[in-house]
Enzyme design. Structure first.
Site, PDB file in Angstrom:
ATOM      1  N   HIS A 138     -26.288 -49.189 100.329  1.00 30.70           N
ATOM      2  CA  HIS A 138     -24.883 -48.889 100.039  1.00 30.70           C
ATOM      3  C   HIS A 138     -24.818 -48.336  98.626  1.00 30.70           C
ATOM      4  O   HIS A 138     -25.181 -49.010  97.660  1.00 30.70           O
ATOM      5  CB  HIS A 138     -24.010 -50.142 100.160  1.00 30.70           C
ATOM      6  N   CYS A 139     -24.369 -47.101  98.507  1.00 33.97           N
ATOM      7  CA  CYS A 139     -24.348 -46.418  97.211  1.00 33.97           C
ATOM      8  C   CYS A 139     -22.982 -46.578  96.564  1.00 33.97           C
ATOM      9  O   CYS A 139     -21.977 -46.059  97.094  1.00 33.97           O
ATOM     10  CB  CYS A 139     -24.680 -44.937  97.382  1.00 33.97           C
ATOM     11  N   PRO A 140     -22.885 -47.282  95.449  1.00 33.61           N
ATOM     12  CA  PRO A 140     -21.575 -47.441  94.805  1.00 33.61           C
ATOM     13  C   PRO A 140     -21.047 -46.150  94.195  1.00 33.61           C
ATOM     14  O   PRO A 140     -19.838 -46.022  93.978  1.00 33.61           O
ATOM     15  CB  PRO A 140     -21.850 -48.499  93.720  1.00 33.61           C
ATOM     16  N   GLY A 151     -19.469 -44.564  97.138  1.00 31.56           N
ATOM     17  CA  GLY A 151     -18.554 -45.479  97.809  1.00 31.56           C
ATOM     18  C   GLY A 151     -18.768 -45.576  99.295  1.00 31.56           C
ATOM     19  O   GLY A 151     -17.804 -45.828 100.035  1.00 31.56           O
ATOM     20  N   GLN A 152     -19.983 -45.397  99.758  1.00 26.85           N
ATOM     21  CA  GLN A 152     -20.240 -45.369 101.200  1.00 26.85           C
ATOM     22  C   GLN A 152     -21.665 -45.847 101.480  1.00 26.85           C
ATOM     23  O   GLN A 152     -22.541 -45.744 100.608  1.00 26.85           O
ATOM     24  CB  GLN A 152     -20.057 -43.944 101.736  1.00 26.85           C
TER      25      GLN A 152
END
Length: 422
Positions: free
Chosen positions: A195-197, A200-201
């Protein structure tokens, strides 16, 4: 006698309106973002800021009227705008599409099959077939008949390998191979990477290609702005008597861009190199940290060329969820049925305890002769199990009918003493 009142029509809503994940939907469910979609705005600002600064410099150099050769001019301005828009487009494609969310089940699957009431031909149900149960589960099931659903299943993948998939208590399904549950988005995702902050996805099967293009173009943009800023400083040396220090002092914006892009390039550049390695070995970030394929065989590695071709040349699989489809909401009293409520699912079927240590490592080759759990249980003999080191005592068999403290008792179920449960 009056006529019976007509039954009220069931309420209908779009699937995205009743989706149980933590996603945010825009444009009527056509765009799907993660719950931390606000970070997308921050990433956009971080990308656009140096590009706006470089474009400002290009415009000022055009208006300066200097006859000296300039590094920043109309070609640099056009190239900066095109590269910036391309990078932002990849960012948007990464963060606004379904990353490969596995459809949820309405109720737990039957042992060795798809969820009750679910389409057995669906992609999620296709992974519910068992090849071999673990020996620990066989022994536990014989000792306690309340345990009907194993925590893991062995599934055959390409190359004759068998991988172990885990049951998801939230989505009520056995996760497909290479899938994992994201605690932030609250979804199981096919080929889950991380999950890549910054976008945001979740990064998964359906947006990994765009994610790599985003970080690689970001790396190129950092190097592009870094080099042009230095060239701009070098081009101004003639106006400062050939002194490089005076030229640097006369171009403070270029100095800021050099420092900014130098720091950013280490981050996005290192990330790009890391994902080049992951692509060439056909790994995900989660698998690299979880399974450590550098110390064991990777069942998905098909060679560098085939692995990279799988990312960029394979067709994009369609989304398994039609978020704009109409769904009928169950009546309020249906939440207390045995149909699919969270409480009833726990009372209908129990699972091996959460504290049980289960090895999910990849491993053995597929044995076509292995049967299903039901067939194995039917063919088991206690003498053979004792010979193989699995001890099943008579006392254990007699106590097998004892109620399991983890199972919610049914008030209508008969007790062993002839009465009913209180």
């Amino acid at each position: 006698m009056g006529e019976p009142e007509p039954e009220p029509e069931p309420e209908r809503r779009r699937l995205y309106q009743v989706w149980k994940g933590s996603n945010k939907f825009l444009c009527g469910g056509r765009l799907i973002f993660g719950p931390d979609a606000g970070s997308l705005f921050l990433s956009t600002v971080l990308i656009a800021s140096p590009l706006v600064g470089l474009c400002f410099q290009c415009v000022t150099k055009l208006d300066s009227g200097s006859k000296d050769k300039q590094a920043l001019g109309m070609p640099a301005l056009v190239a900066t705008i095109l590269l910036g828009l391309t990078n932002l487009a990849f960012l948007f494609l990464t963060s606004s599409r379904d990353p490969g969310i596995v459809p949820r089940n309405a109720r737990p699957p039957e042992r060795g099959g798809a969820g009750d009431g679910d389409d057995p031909a669906s992609p999620a149900a296709a992974y519910a077939d068992v090849t071999t149960p673990s020996t620990e589960w066989v022994a536990t099931t014989l000792a306690n008949p309340h345990l009907r659903l194993p925590r893991t299943k062995d599934v055959a993948v390409a190359g004759g390998h068998v991988v172990r998939v885990k049951y998801c208590d939230t989505c009520l399904l056995y996760r497909p191979p290479r899938a994992s549950h994201c605690s932030i988005c609250n979804n199981c995702v096919h080929k889950f990477d991380h999950h890549c902050p910054w976008v945001g996805q979740c990064i998964g099967l359906r947006n990994y290609r765009f994610f790599f293009l985003f970080i690689s173009t970001s790396t190129f943009l950092c190097l592009y702005v870094f080099v042009l800023s230095w060239l701009n400083i070098a081009a101004q040396r003639g106006a400062h008597g050939g002194s490089l220090l005076k030229s640097i002092a006369g171009e403070p914006l270029s100095v800021v861009l050099i420092v900014y892009t130098f720091v950013s390039a280490w981050f996005v550049g290192g990330l790009t190199v890391f994902h080049v390695y992951l692509m060439s070995t056909n790994q995900t970030t989660y698998e690299n940290f979880r399974y450590r394929y550098d110390k064991k065989e990777n069942p998905y590695d098909r060679g560098v060329a085939a692995n990279i071709s799988e990312v960029f040349c394979a067709g994009m699989p369609p989304s398994l969820n039609k978020f704009r489809a109409w769904v009928e909401l169950p009546p309020p009293e249906a939440a207390f049925d045995d149909g699919g409520g969270p409480l009833s699912s726990r009372s209908k079927i129990d699972l091996v305890g959460r504290d049980e240590k289960i090895d999910l490592e990849m491993g053995h080759h597929h044995n076509p002769a292995a049967g299903t759990p039901a067939a194995i249980l039917q063919g088991l003999h206690y003498a053979e199990m004792e010979k193989n080191g699995v001890s099943v005592h008579v006392k254990d068999r007699e106590s097998a009918e004892a109620p399991d403290p983890l199972v919610i008792p049914d008030p209508e179920a008969p007790r062993h003493d002839g009465g009913k449960a209180e």
